[in-house]
Design a protein around this motif. Structure first.
Motif, PDB file in Angstrom:
ATOM      1  N   GLN A   1       1.072  -1.102  -0.028  1.00 33.72           N
ATOM      2  CA  GLN A   1       0.141   0.062  -0.121  1.00 33.72           C
ATOM      3  C   GLN A   1       0.963   1.322  -0.128  1.00 33.72           C
ATOM      4  OE1 GLN A   1      -3.467  -0.010   2.795  1.00 33.72           O
ATOM      5  NE2 GLN A   1      -2.704   2.088   3.456  1.00 33.72           N
TER       6      GLN A   1
ATOM      7  N   GLN B   1       2.423   1.793  -3.432  1.00 34.62           N
ATOM      8  CA  GLN B   1       1.318   1.805  -4.527  1.00 34.62           C
ATOM      9  C   GLN B   1       1.845   0.666  -5.480  1.00 34.62           C
ATOM     10  OE1 GLN B   1       1.907   5.862  -5.705  1.00 34.62           O
ATOM     11  NE2 GLN B   1       0.322   6.502  -4.438  1.00 34.62           N
TER      12      GLN B   1
ATOM     13  N   ASP C   1       0.328  -2.496  -7.227  1.00 34.45           N
ATOM     14  CA  ASP C   1      -1.177  -2.902  -7.557  1.00 34.45           C
ATOM     15  C   ASP C   1      -1.153  -4.628  -7.262  1.00 34.45           C
ATOM     16  OD1 ASP C   1      -3.588  -3.224  -8.334  1.00 34.45           O
ATOM     17  OD2 ASP C   1      -3.083  -2.938 -10.462  1.00 34.45           O
TER      18      ASP C   1
ATOM     19  N   ASP D   1      -2.511  -8.078  -7.366  1.00 33.02           N
ATOM     20  CA  ASP D   1      -3.355  -9.083  -8.183  1.00 33.02           C
ATOM     21  C   ASP D   1      -3.922 -10.225  -7.131  1.00 33.02           C
ATOM     22  OD1 ASP D   1      -2.689  -8.451 -11.078  1.00 33.02           O
ATOM     23  OD2 ASP D   1      -0.432  -9.041 -10.287  1.00 33.02           O
TER      24      ASP D   1
ATOM     25  N   SER E   1      -4.464 -11.004  -2.851  1.00 37.50           N
ATOM     26  CA  SER E   1      -4.416 -10.539  -1.253  1.00 37.50           C
ATOM     27  C   SER E   1      -4.731 -11.421  -0.443  1.00 37.50           C
ATOM     28  CB  SER E   1      -5.087  -9.274  -1.202  1.00 37.50           C
ATOM     29  OG  SER E   1      -6.369  -9.340  -1.348  1.00 37.50           O
TER      30      SER E   1
END
Length: 402
Positions: A333, A336, A338, A340, A342
């Motif tokens: 986070q 930043q 991204d 795919d 989690s």
């Protein structure tokens, strides 16, 4: 594997509430130290009552509860000691969180254990950091979301450093992503040696998560054992008004139609079911052409920084990226990145590797070994050679994004 030791057990527990309702009827169970246990059953099965017994909140009408083979005497000192070792998170965090600030709520347990202020501050900071709530110390709990309140309640228990975590319906009223994050956090705590016990009526969750399942109904234990065994007994599940997990139901239907061969144990995941289908295809001479397996990089945040991750991604060596654990998700986070994946990260990356794609798993601590071991065990069992490489602080060599 060495012999297991019972950390919590109950012998012939009987308990009736003041209105005469008998919630437990001769319950006897033994729970292994270091295990992940799911108490499963419909509403009114006695799951929550049994959990309150484990934490000495309730005292049995007859029978005994034992911690490390020693019966709880229910003296003030005995109850204080058991609550130091067995921490409980209630189903509704609003029933557990009462202080005006997050710090005060999490600090309540350590203060009552007599810890000095320096130790209280340190343990509160550790617990809030672990659940991803650093910086929330001064916030009023009633302003938080349901998922954040669950994390505050868990932090309050972790700050007392218990050996056993007992959680009543830990995923209730949470969205799917928040629920998976809570369960992944419990997985991580288990890897660090905690015994984790949950109560749930969610058979899908219990089947894929637990090492041991205790199936209850009407205040009695109907069956205890590995989830593959418990959820194979349709008659007992029907008696408890529980359904089969979807993957087990699908496996049975496919086996009945002759699409796959019936085995001693049903698959525990979609990945395991797909492996069964591949084995059957090979046996039938229908071997499909598979892509060359992709690689899975595993980034240990203790050894690699954000720069190494960005280098790997910029060179196109990873098509997919997943994060396991609170620290990894916070790092993604902050940077930043991204994500795919989690949750369910390892199996999802394995599925991508089978399809010829390369992935990156960001994690730390015991989760690193867990990821690498799981990938290598899968490779050995399936015959699909998937390389697991730990990422260190070094520039990647070559590679084209697949």
């Amino acid at each position: 594997m060495g012999p297991t030791t019972d950390i919590l057990s109950a012998k012939d527990l009987v308990f009736s509430y003041s209105d005469g309702h008998q919630a437990l009827r001769g319950v006897t169970v033994a729970l292994d130290e270091g295990s992940k246990v799911a108490l499963v059953g419909p509403n009114g099965a006695g799951k929550s009552t049994l959990m309150l017994m484990f934490n000495a909140i309730l005292r049995p009408t007859t029978g005994s509860v034992l911690f490390r083979q020693k019966a709880i005497s229910y003296s003030q000192s005995s109850v204080r000691e058991i609550r130091k070792h067995v921490g409980m998170v209630l189903q509704n965090p609003d029933d557990q969180i009462f202080a005006p600030t997050v710090y005060q709520d999490v600090a309540f347990g350590p203060i009552n254990l007599g810890y000095p202020q320096e130790k209280v501050d340190r343990y509160v900071g550790y617990a809030l950091s672990y659940v991803g709530l650093s910086g929330y110390e001064k916030r009023p709990p009633h302003h938080l979301s349901g998922g954040e309140k669950k994390r505050v309640a868990l932090a309050g228990v972790l700050a007392m450093e218990p050996d056993v975590l007992v959680l009543d319906e830990p995923t209730s009223n949470l969205d799917p992503a928040s629920a998976e994050e809570i369960m992944e956090m419990l997985d991580e705590l288990n890897l660090y040696g905690k015994t984790v016990i949950i109560a749930t009526h969610d058979v899908e969750l219990a089947y894929r998560w637990a090492d041991q399942v205790v199936l209850m109904d009407s205040g009695m234990v109907l069956r205890q054992g590995p989830p593959e065994d418990v959820f194979s007994e349709t008659r007992i599940l029907r008696r408890a008004r529980m359904k089969l997990p979807v993957v087990v139901e699908l496996y049975r239907e496919m086996a009945a139609r002759g699409l796959i061969e019936r085995t001693d144990s049903p698959p525990k995941s979609v990945l395991a079911l797909l492996d069964m289908m591949d084995r059957q295809a090979r046996a039938d001479g229908r071997q499909r052409s598979l892509a060359r397996p992709g690689k899975i990089f595993v980034c240990d945040l203790e050894k690699a920084d954000a720069g190494s991750i960005r280098d790997l991604l910029s060179f196109g060596q990873a098509s997919y990226i997943g994060a396991m654990g609170t620290r990894a998700k916070l790092m993604a986070q902050d940077e930043q990145l991204d994500l795919d994946f989690s949750y369910g990260v390892i199996d999802k990356c394995i599925l991508k590797a089978i399809a010829g794609k390369t992935s990156l798993i960001i994690t730390s601590g015991g989760m690193v070994e867990r990821a690498i071991t799981r990938i290598r065990e899968y490779s050995a069992e399936s015959g699909v050679r998937i390389e697991a490489e730990e990422l260190n602080n070094r520039p990647p060599v070559g590679g084209v994004k697949d």
